[in-house]
Scaffold this active site. Structure first.
Site: not given
Length: 252
Positions: A140, A153
């Site tokens: 990401s 995350y």
């Protein structure tokens, strides 16, 4: 037909970026195994993908060693080999550190980071015997820079990015290439769920768009194209890289 006669295992393949990649791989000549925790979503995806080529669905949780091992073994039993792994399965929790429960932390890290490790762990011995293989991990932009309100995350995706580089060095001389893609905000059902769970769906999506200098959300097919490049022979000299597909987000 960039992937003719090759076999790919795609975790989290029943929706979003995983599904888009499965469809593209099938159209490029690959045999494909998709995985997911939901049998209902997996069977639905399987029904849609069958018209493009040979595909199977394997139900399982990548964070469980027995499931991760079974995913790899069943792929090999069905298609005879495993050439490509796209570690795509992932979850997202948007909370400050002080509000994140230990259970939520474990869920995010176990699926995003541990799951990527486990599936790779069981696939690498087959690839080593073949003297060839490609692993692409879905990280990401949050695996390269800090994002607000999602420390669990960010921790998991930062781990995926650096683990990718470390594993690429370990296996470069064995004919195994390992890279990761680092998407920005992609227009998927996961994003829609997060937007609906927020206080203001429209404002949430507006903020997501404005994160990207290019001025829009990414599309699952755009990530799939990058994964195809890394999986194909066009990227034979590419290993240990983190490829941003983020509309310029991490260039800021």
């Amino acid at each position: 037909m960039k992937l003719k006669d090759r076999t790919a295992l795609i975790t989290g393949g029943s929706d979003g970026m995983g599904f888009a990649t499965a469809e593209l791989f099938l159209n490029e000549g690959a045999n494909v195994a998709i995985t997911g925790r939901s049998r209902e979503r997996g069977e639905k995806a399987l029904a849609e993908l069958r018209r493009f080529g040979p595909v199977i669905f394997i139900r399982g949780d990548v964070s469980k060693p027995s499931d991760a091992k079974r995913m790899v073994e069943r792929t090999v039993r069905r298609f005879g080999r495993i050439d490509i792994v796209f570690n795509n399965a992932g979850v997202y929790v948007e909370k400050l550190a002080e509000d994140t429960t230990e259970k939520e932390w474990d869920l995010v890290v176990d699926i995003n980071l541990k799951g990527t490790f486990l599936v790779s762990k069981y696939a690498i011995p087959y690839m080593r015997r073949q003297c060839s293989g490609v692993i692409i991990n879905n990280s990401s932009d949050a695996g390269l820079i800090g994002n607000r309100s999602c420390p669990a995350y960010c921790a998991s995706k930062g781990g995926v990015t650096i683990m990718t580089k470390a594993m690429a060095l370990d296996h470069a001389k064995e004919g195994i290439r390992i890279n990761c893609v680092n998407p920005g905000v992609i227009d998927t059902s996961m994003l829609e769920r997060e937007a609906r769970a927020s206080k203001n769906r429209r404002a949430y999506l507006k903020d997501a768009v404005e994160m990207h200098p290019i001025g829009r959300l990414g599309r699952p097919q755009e990530v799939a194209r990058a994964v195809l490049f890394l999986a194909s022979d066009e990227a034979r000299f590419v290993t240990g890289t983190a490829l941003s597909i983020d509309g310029g987000t991490t260039a800021q």
